[in-house]
Every structure is written in C-alpha cells, then in structure tokens.
Design a protein around this motif. Structure first.
Motif, PDB file in Angstrom:
ATOM      1  N   GLU A 144      37.094  49.352  31.705  1.00  0.00           N
ATOM      2  CA  GLU A 144      36.713  49.079  30.311  1.00  0.00           C
ATOM      3  C   GLU A 144      35.555  49.961  29.875  1.00  0.00           C
ATOM      4  OE1 GLU A 144      35.187  45.288  27.559  1.00  0.00           O
ATOM      5  OE2 GLU A 144      35.397  45.086  29.740  1.00  0.00           O
ATOM      6  N   ASN A 163      34.248  39.781  35.999  1.00  0.00           N
ATOM      7  CA  ASN A 163      34.931  41.064  35.892  1.00  0.00           C
ATOM      8  C   ASN A 163      34.970  41.545  34.454  1.00  0.00           C
ATOM      9  OD1 ASN A 163      35.397  40.543  38.563  1.00  0.00           O
ATOM     10  ND2 ASN A 163      37.627  40.691  38.453  1.00  0.00           N
ATOM     11  N   GLU A 164      35.217  42.827  34.295  1.00  0.00           N
ATOM     12  CA  GLU A 164      35.443  43.380  32.964  1.00  0.00           C
ATOM     13  C   GLU A 164      36.727  42.795  32.383  1.00  0.00           C
ATOM     14  OE1 GLU A 164      33.473  47.751  34.012  1.00  0.00           O
ATOM     15  OE2 GLU A 164      35.641  47.495  33.981  1.00  0.00           O
ATOM     16  N   HIS A 165      36.913  42.922  31.051  1.00  0.00           N
ATOM     17  CA  HIS A 165      38.155  42.460  30.438  1.00  0.00           C
ATOM     18  C   HIS A 165      39.341  43.148  31.082  1.00  0.00           C
ATOM     19  CE1 HIS A 165      35.227  41.270  27.277  1.00  0.00           C
ATOM     20  NE2 HIS A 165      36.051  40.238  27.175  1.00  0.00           N
ATOM     21  N   PHE A 166      39.166  44.410  31.393  1.00  0.00           N
ATOM     22  CA  PHE A 166      40.145  45.162  32.173  1.00  0.00           C
ATOM     23  C   PHE A 166      39.381  46.223  32.950  1.00  0.00           C
ATOM     24  CE2 PHE A 166      39.878  47.053  27.960  1.00  0.00           C
ATOM     25  CZ  PHE A 166      39.672  48.405  28.223  1.00  0.00           C
ATOM     26  N   ARG A 207      36.449  34.824  37.357  1.00  0.00           N
ATOM     27  CA  ARG A 207      37.095  35.903  36.589  1.00  0.00           C
ATOM     28  C   ARG A 207      36.168  36.483  35.530  1.00  0.00           C
ATOM     29  NH1 ARG A 207      38.331  39.586  33.998  1.00  0.00           N
ATOM     30  NH2 ARG A 207      40.355  40.191  33.121  1.00  0.00           N
ATOM     31  N   SER A 208      35.294  35.662  34.978  1.00  0.00           N
ATOM     32  CA  SER A 208      34.410  36.131  33.906  1.00  0.00           C
ATOM     33  C   SER A 208      33.405  37.176  34.386  1.00  0.00           C
ATOM     34  CB  SER A 208      33.660  34.952  33.283  1.00  0.00           C
ATOM     35  OG  SER A 208      32.851  34.304  34.260  1.00  0.00           O
ATOM     36  N   LYS A 263      44.550  44.540  34.787  1.00  0.00           N
ATOM     37  CA  LYS A 263      44.553  43.471  33.787  1.00  0.00           C
ATOM     38  C   LYS A 263      43.571  42.363  34.139  1.00  0.00           C
ATOM     39  CE  LYS A 263      49.033  42.821  33.972  1.00  0.00           C
ATOM     40  NZ  LYS A 263      50.393  42.270  33.684  1.00  0.00           N
ATOM     41  N   GLN A 264      43.262  42.215  35.423  1.00  0.00           N
ATOM     42  CA  GLN A 264      42.326  41.175  35.851  1.00  0.00           C
ATOM     43  C   GLN A 264      40.928  41.729  36.145  1.00  0.00           C
ATOM     44  OE1 GLN A 264      43.049  38.038  35.569  1.00  0.00           O
ATOM     45  NE2 GLN A 264      45.142  38.558  34.945  1.00  0.00           N
ATOM     46  N   GLY A 265      40.674  42.956  35.690  1.00  0.00           N
ATOM     47  CA  GLY A 265      39.344  43.533  35.875  1.00  0.00           C
ATOM     48  C   GLY A 265      39.067  43.981  37.294  1.00  0.00           C
TER      49      GLY A 265
END
Length: 730
Positions: A54, A48-51, A45-46, A144-146
C-alpha cells in the motif's frame, strides 16, 4: 541384590516423572474455524496494511540495517513460511490461510519452491508454469490480507528439483536422483537456464493481479537460491564432471592471480572441504588458501551478477538476498560466506533449534521407536536461532526456523524470538512451516502404518505450541515493545577472513538431519562467550583495514557463569539457564517462560506472576500501545506443553552424533486432538482501568467471563486450567 533392585526401581521412578505424558487432567485443544469473523475478539489483521505494498516497495532504512516503506516509515515483520501451500489449495482455502495468518499477526510469508522444469522428458530451459502460477496466486491472495511475500524459487535438492534429473538437461554427470549442489555456481548452462526461469516468473503479468512481479510492491524480497554454497560440506560430494569444470575455472583464476606459470595445470584438483575447517598450516600463497579465495571470489561474483540480472536486466524493484546457508566451519568460514552475499541488500540464514531427534526417517517424520533429547533453549542458550552476527548495513532474516516436533517445549520459541529478535534487531524470523489453513487437523502421515500408529510430520508449525503462540509475540515484534541495543561491533579484514582466522565471536553450528553427512569435531573457541548474543546486538563490518571489536558494555556484569545468568544490556531480558527460566520485563510486555515451579513467583513491576507449572510460558502484552499499567486492553497468553492424545514415551539414553544423550524413546505417536497440560497459577496487574477478564478459545472468540478479583488499583486472576488466550479489558 535387593538393595540394587530397589535403587533401580527408585531411579526408574525418578526418571519416569520427567516423561510428562498426557493424563486425564489435560484439556482438549480445538479450533472452531467456522464461526463468524465479526465475533473475533483477538484478530491482529488491523496491524497490516489494507493491502501489501500500500505504501510502496519495501526499502532499506537510511543506515541499511532495517526495512522501511516508500515513506521511510519502519516496517516490522512477523513472518512464516507456507507460501507453497498455494500449490495444493483452491482459492477458498488459500484465502482462508491468508486471513488466518493475518489474524495471528503475520505480515510476510515466504514461498519456498522450485521454478525449474520437473521430471523426465523436460528440457532445462523450460519453466514449470504450474509452479509459477502457484507463486502468482500466493502473492495475490496474501496481498489482499496485507501480507508481503518473499520468493525463493530454487533449491538444488533433488526432491525440489522434481525427483528426477533428465540426462537431456545436458548437465554432465547429473541425472536420475542426483542432488545438484553447487551446479548453479559453476555450470554456465545451468545459470542461463535459471535466468530464463526467473525471467518468465518476474516479467510475465500475474494473471491474478495483472501486474508482473517485477513491478509488484507486495513482493518484499527476492531470494536467489536456497541452502547452497561452495563453502559447505556438499562441495566435496560434487560429481567428477563438475569437479573437473570447477578445476578448470580454478586454474583460470590462478593464472589471473599469478600470471602464466608452468605449475598451473589446465585443471587444478580440488582439496576436500574438511581442509578448510582446520587451522591454517601454510603460507598465504598455499593451494588451500588459494582455493578458499577462489570460492569466495567466485561466489561473490555470482551473486553480484544475479543482482545485476534481477535489477538491471529484468527491472525487479525488490530487495535481493543471495542465499541463506551456513558453512563447513562457522568459526573459520561463515564471515567469508556472508561477505559473498553482501553485494545483495539482505542477509539471511536458515537455522533451527534442534530437538535432538533421532530415527531412521527423522529428516521428515516422527516415528514410534524414535528417540529425542527434549532440550529446551532456556537451558541451551548457545543454540538459540536468534544468536546471529549481523552484517552492518544489511537487514538480517532467518528464512527457516522453528522448535520442530517432537520438541515438547515449543511455547518458549515465539517469545524468545520476539524478545531476543527485538533486542538484536533481527528483521524477520520465518517459522517453518504452516501445513494447514489454520491448525493442522491431521499432523500424521496416515498412508503409513507402523503397528497401528502413524508417523507425525516433524516440520509442521501449525501446532498449538508454535503458531498458537503467535499473537502476543507478533504484538511485541510488530509494535516494537522490546528495546534494540547493540553490544558489540566487529570489523574484519579480508586478510583474516581468507586466512580463516577464528574471530572473537561466531555463531554456533546448527544441525541439519538431511545434510550433515560430515560432522566436524570443531574445537575452535572465540574470545567471547556465545552468551554475548543474549546481551545485545552483535554486528560485523567487512573490508576493514584492521581487525577490531568495540564493546558497548562490560560483559562480566551481564554474563555471570557462576550464577548461570545472562542479562541484556537494556535490563529487559534475563535468562537463568541452569533452572531454565526466562523473564521479559518491558513497559508494554511482560513474560516468564520455562520451568516455573522451581521459583514459583515473579515480580515484574506492575505485574506479578505465580505458577506451579513444571513448564509454562505466560505473557501479558498491551494491545493498545499503552504501558501495561495504563492499558485498557491487555492480552494474557498462556502456553504449557501440548501433546497428541495417547502420546507415550519413556526415559532412554541414545546416541546423538556420537554423544550419549539422556532423553526419551517415543512409544506411541498418539492421535488427534491435541491435549494441553493444565495451567496452574495467578497473575496480578497494577491497573485500575481493567475490570473484565474474558477467556477466549483458540479462534479468538469469547468462551466465558472469568472471576477477576479487583482491588483499588490492581486486579488478580487465577488462571483456568485450559488458559490459552485471555482478554483483560476496560
């Protein structure tokens, strides 16, 4: 007679050894989905962008060949379909899907749906507001999960049109269960209705984000239409009313080209699609030449108008793709098809690796009694879905693909996509399709019973062999661990494309079990081997003044037919397509895949892999961006063959598109859980920083610490039989 009988028994025994059905030694695959996320040792997950969005809208790079954000930073995608699951998932389950995909390395999803009105008693200009809400929910949840979204809002196949075309729609000749191929291109009423549908979709504020999709940077690409083209076989199956409408427009086009002439009728009769696939026999002003040019001009104008409508009328800020289809002749028409799409910013295609599956319902399910050929792409490299001729100045996406069931060699797929996709500059490869919030717990159509068995869903990618192989290969693709290199640049003139001249290289035809009602016996051969696609990127440029090709390497040194080997121009990829063994050797990622026991040992500089497996895919990938020799965190990913419990098959010969093919007859489709063939091998890594090996389960949680043999500057690990994910760390 006894000798004949003995030979038959021996032959049958030899053939039976190839069946590779599960036995007691195979391990049980399970996914414990309710464990705490804080315990995840494998979660991407890291990356990906924060959202999603972004850093602004996805844009084209300076050369137009790839994607960047508003800061002109390259954005690399690991992609899948599955957005339409939002239609059946509640909020909790949809959020779970988004979290799972992000965890597995996905940062873009495609919503393949139908915004048109559905079913009886509807009006053509209406919008399916339920579908619109599903698209909006998907965009919001994935954001929301990028995870970015690609939206494909229309496919003229009847199943997606709603199963019933009402006569009240007023589309002459079309009602009931008719497919609506090519209608959107030529019927003005249909085109205006499409514009009304997408206007509602893109300009209405998304109730889940309060932002209209036209202003939503989490939407990366708009796809105008899925799988349709006048240059495909379906053009010969249009209804008489539409054929007449097209004939009138063709006559108008002829008058614009030649002026008013007595020989041009009010309606020009259309020639069969087959005529476009054979070598030209007439001069440039022949009726067939004119018809091909008319289709090309008309389709290009259609997409140009759609780009104008989305961009200038609706105000959509996203990149746009026209369609993703192929043609009746890849050699003679595909470049022309791509030219019609190149007024939009992104080029796309749907292209699957065919499992040679045959049965009465093979278009959507796997039944007991079906046959399949069990091909591996490692022995059939010309069929790789990544073998694509890119359009210069345009990103290239494969919007649907996969190693679909009943393919037994699924674990090779993700590695080959990451390796050859990275080499050739493929910008996104969308796996088709997730069918569950994580792994499909029930891949069967349980409402159907065939002698006590249930048919399987052939299109699910939610299997251990496919989605389970995402993490290592998402790392390879997302972090750019494979060098991109061009090997061939082609330039084509409009004259040669309209003449349907065969170019030096073209993409091989892929087979669609639901659409290819005509199979052409295409004998066309290019000057260059299709294995050229495995040596480096191949691109083409249209509207040139002269047909040319420019090679960046001596292909004879890279492609060696006598040895059945092909090597990339970078030296990082090598395929032995006779034995079926692929090797990836880069500083940050090393892997072998295929029928490994035929060679057993592989020396990849810092890494040595040994394997006695009849078939396996073994990968070591840096997780901290450092070379494997200096990395403090390495993912060891192992995939073999996965089959349902009780799966049974026997050797058989069957008819595969009028060709006798050796393969298997499916005796039993089995039941859950999945079983995995045991891994059998060792890995050695020259890295003095690694001192721990942790076996993880499918959810990325620690199972146990493995016995890691350490020397002064290296470590060695014997693979446990149930190896899947193993974390090597400091």
């Amino acid at each position: 007679m006894k000798k004949v009988a003995c030979l038959f028994i021996l032959l049958f025994a030899l053939l039976s050894t190839k069946a590779q059905v599960p036995d007691k030694s195979w391990w049980t695959f399970s996914y414990l989905q309710n464990q705490s996320p804080q315990k995840d040792l494998l979660n991407l997950r890291s990356l990906n962008e924060h959202f999603a969005g972004e850093h602004g809208f996805i844009q084209l790079s300076a050369d137009g060949n790839s994607f960047v954000n508003s800061k002109q930073q390259e954005v690399r995608f690991w992609a899948c379909n599955g957005g339409s699951l939002a239609a059946g998932f509640d909020d909790k389950k949809l959020d779970s899907l988004a979290r799972f995909l992000a965890k597995m390395g996905v940062n873009i999803i495609r919503y393949h749906g139908a915004i048109n009105p559905h079913g009886k008693n509807t009006r053509l200009m209406e919008v399916d507001t339920t579908e619109a809400r599903s698209i909006w929910r998907c965009v919001a949840a994935m954001k929301k999960q990028g995870i970015y979204t690609v939206i494909s809002p229309y496919w003229p196949a009847n199943g997606h049109m709603g199963g019933w075309i009402p006569a009240e729609w007023g589309i002459d000749g079309y009602s009931g269960k008719d497919d609506m191929w090519e209608v959107l291109y030529f019927n003005k009423r249909m085109k205006e209705s499409y514009k009304a549908w997408v206007k509602y979709l893109y300009t209405t504020p998304n109730p889940y984000t309060k932002v209209a999709l036209k202003d939503e940077p989490a939407v990366a690409v708009i796809q105008v239409i899925n799988e349709d083209s006048p240059l495909f076989w379906t053009m010969s199956a249009i209804k008489p009313a539409l054929a007449k409408m097209v004939g009138v427009q063709f006559s108008e086009w002829l008058r614009n080209k030649y002026g008013a002439q007595p020989g041009i009728k009010d309606t020009t009769e259309l020639l069969p699609s087959y005529d476009m696939t054979i070598p030209p026999r007439q001069h440039a002003n022949s009726r067939l030449h004119d018809e091909v040019e008319f289709y090309a001009d008309h389709q290009r104008a259609f997409y140009d108008d759609m780009v104008h409508y989305y961009r200038d009328v609706l105000g959509c800020k996203q990149l746009i793709n026209g369609s993703n289809w192929r043609t009746a002749s890849q050699s003679r028409l595909l470049d022309l098809e791509r030219w019609t799409n190149s007024g939009a910013e992104v080029i796309a295609v749907n292209k699957y690796f065919d499992p040679q599956h045959k049965g009465p319902n093979s278009g959507w399910r796997v039944d007991p009694g079906d046959f399949y050929g069990a091909p591996s792409a490692l022995k059939n490299p010309a069929d790789l879905p990544t073998n694509l001729k890119h359009v210069a100045g345009r990103p290239m996406m494969v919007t649907e693909s996969g190693w679909n069931l009943p393919n037994r060699y699924q674990t090779e797929g993700a590695l080959l996509v990451a390796a050859y996709g990275g080499l050739t500059g493929l910008d996104a490869f969308f796996w088709f399709t997730p069918t569950a919030a994580n792994y499909m717990q029930e891949p069967y159509f349980t409402f159907l019973n065939i002698k006590g068995q249930h048919p399987m869903n052939r299109w699910s990618t939610s299997t251990p062999g496919e989605i389970g192989m995402f993490p290592a290969n998402a790392l390879i693709q997302r972090l750019g661990y494979v060098k991109e290199a061009k090997v061939l640049q082609e330039q084509r003139t409009m004259k040669s494309m309209l003449n349907r001249d065969v170019p030096p290289i073209f993409e091989e035809q892929s087979f669609d079990p639901n659409r290819d009602f005509v199979i052409s016996d295409n004998k066309d051969k290019g000057e260059l081997s299709p294995l050229t696609f495995l040596t480096g990127g191949v691109s083409t440029k249209y509207d040139s003044k002269k047909d040319t090709i420019q090679l960046s390497a001596d292909l004879k040194k890279l492609i060696k037919p006598k040895e059945s080997k092909v090597t990339s121009i970078t030296g990082e990829e090598e395929l032995d397509y006779k034995t079926g063994i692929f090797v990836l050797n880069t500083p940050k990622a090393k892997a072998v895949s295929g029928f490994l026991n035929s060679k057993k040992s592989f020396n990849l500089n810092e890494v040595t892999i040994t394997s006695n497996n009849k078939y396996a895919t073994i990968e070591l990938v840096s997780m901290d961006g450092k070379d494997l020799g200096q990395s403090k965190k390495v993912l060891l990913q192992v995939g073999t063959i996965f089959r349902p419990t009780g799966w049974d098959e026997q050797p058989a010969t069957f008819d595969n598109n009028h060709k006798q093919t050796d393969g298997f007859k499916i005796i039993n489709t089995g039941k859950m859980p999945w079983l995995g063939m045991p891994a059998d091998g060792t890995i050695s890594l020259k890295n003095k920083l690694i001192n721990k090996a942790i076996q993880l389960d499918a959810a990325g949680h620690a199972v146990k610490t493995l016995d890691l043999q350490k020397k002064s500057n290296s470590v060695t690990l014997k693979l446990p039989p149930d190896a899947f994910y193993i974390l090597l760390e400091n």
